[in-house]
Design an enzyme around this catalytic site. Structure first.
Site, short mmCIF file in Angstrom:
data_model
loop_
_atom_site.label_atom_id
_atom_site.label_comp_id
_atom_site.label_asym_id
_atom_site.label_seq_id
_atom_site.Cartn_x
_atom_site.Cartn_y
_atom_site.Cartn_z
N SER A 189 24.75 -45.56 -93.29
CA SER A 189 24.13 -43.94 -93.16
C SER A 189 24.94 -42.87 -93.11
O SER A 189 26.30 -43.03 -93.24
CB SER A 189 22.93 -44.13 -92.42
OG SER A 189 22.09 -45.15 -92.84
N GLY A 190 24.46 -41.94 -92.38
CA GLY A 190 25.33 -40.73 -92.35
C GLY A 190 26.51 -40.78 -91.56
O GLY A 190 27.57 -40.46 -92.09
N ASP B 54 25.04 -53.37 -93.99
CA ASP B 54 24.00 -52.63 -93.50
C ASP B 54 22.93 -53.42 -93.55
O ASP B 54 22.60 -54.29 -94.58
CB ASP B 54 23.84 -51.22 -94.30
CG ASP B 54 23.10 -50.14 -93.54
OD1 ASP B 54 23.51 -49.30 -93.14
OD2 ASP B 54 21.51 -50.55 -93.63
N ASP B 55 21.90 -53.47 -92.58
CA ASP B 55 20.92 -54.41 -92.39
C ASP B 55 19.52 -53.94 -93.15
O ASP B 55 18.54 -54.37 -93.54
CB ASP B 55 20.34 -54.48 -90.98
CG ASP B 55 21.38 -55.39 -90.12
OD1 ASP B 55 22.25 -55.90 -90.79
OD2 ASP B 55 21.40 -55.17 -89.19
N GLY C 139 25.89 -44.06 -85.05
CA GLY C 139 26.39 -42.91 -84.09
C GLY C 139 25.57 -43.23 -82.60
O GLY C 139 25.94 -42.79 -81.72
N HIS D 90 44.08 -31.40 -72.12
CA HIS D 90 45.13 -32.32 -71.34
C HIS D 90 44.55 -33.01 -70.28
O HIS D 90 43.63 -32.66 -69.61
CB HIS D 90 46.30 -31.36 -70.81
CG HIS D 90 46.04 -30.54 -69.71
ND1 HIS D 90 46.07 -31.12 -68.29
CD2 HIS D 90 45.46 -29.15 -69.86
CE1 HIS D 90 45.39 -30.07 -67.54
NE2 HIS D 90 45.26 -29.07 -68.31
#
Length: 211
Positions: A11-12, A34-35, A68, A135
């Site tokens: 997906s995205g 992918d499921d 994500g 940093h």
């Protein structure tokens, strides 16, 4: 590193991950698992199976989790590690990585991101589009830094925390694990309690005026 790359999730977020992998030009082939069996291709790349097919591809492919959601990404990557999978780091060619920066397995750095020197980023992290990490930051495992986030120097972000789009963390601040920082929020002091934080300055939405 192997000649093939398999990305779990088409997906995205998975598509952006695949786009980075293609631009890196390190693998002879890139494909998805992918499921959702209705998805046959994504970004012009083939979906060759589901996550259940990982084990039979361990020997021939590098494997990357293109999901994500921090919790799901961690669960799948930990499973991959127990199987002995080769999990790469993906870095967009148009990102900037300073000296003595460490990136853990399964982390992706997207286009326009800047990571300055002496920063350590754990495994399975997302350093999203146009974000800046200054940093000496310590970003623990499975953190999601959304697009346009700015983190100043000497910041520590705990495991599994999500920083929403356009949020800012000032220098010398520590955020505990599992937090959600809302879009555009500005964190100006340590966050010690796992919760959702929004606003300028960032405050929890669940306990009045507590940060």
């Amino acid at each position: 590193m192997k000649n093939k790359l398999l990305i779990i999730g088409a997906s995205g977020h998975g598509k952006v991950v695949a786009d980075i992998a293609l631009k890196m030009n390190r693998w002879q082939s890139v494909a998805f698992l992918d499921d959702d069996k209705r998805i046959k291709s994504s970004l012009g790349l083939e979906v060759i199976g589901t996550s259940c097919d990982v084990s039979k591809n361990i020997e021939t492919s590098d494997i990357f989790v293109g999901i994500g959601n921090n919790v799901i990404r961690e669960k799948i990557q930990e499973m991959l590690e127990t199987l002995g999978a080769s999990i790469p780091v993906l870095i967009h060619p148009n990102s900037v990585i300073g000296e003595q920066v460490m990136l853990g397995a399964g982390t992706v750095v997207m286009a326009g991101a800047i990571i300055n020197c002496c920063t350590k980023i754990g495994k399975g992290c997302i350093i999203n589009t146009g974000s800046t990490i200054d940093h000496d930051n310590l970003i623990e495992d499975y953190v999601h830094i959304s697009p346009g986030v700015n983190s100043a120097g000497n910041v520590k972000i705990g495991k599994g925390t999500w920083l929403g789009i356009g949020s800012t963390v000032i220098n010398n601040v520590q955020i505990t694990e599992g937090c959600k920082i809302g879009a555009g929020a500005v964190v100006i002091k340590d966050i010690k309690t796992t919760d959702v934080y929004v606003g300028i300055p960032a405050k929890t939405i669940n306990r009045k005026n507590v940060t």
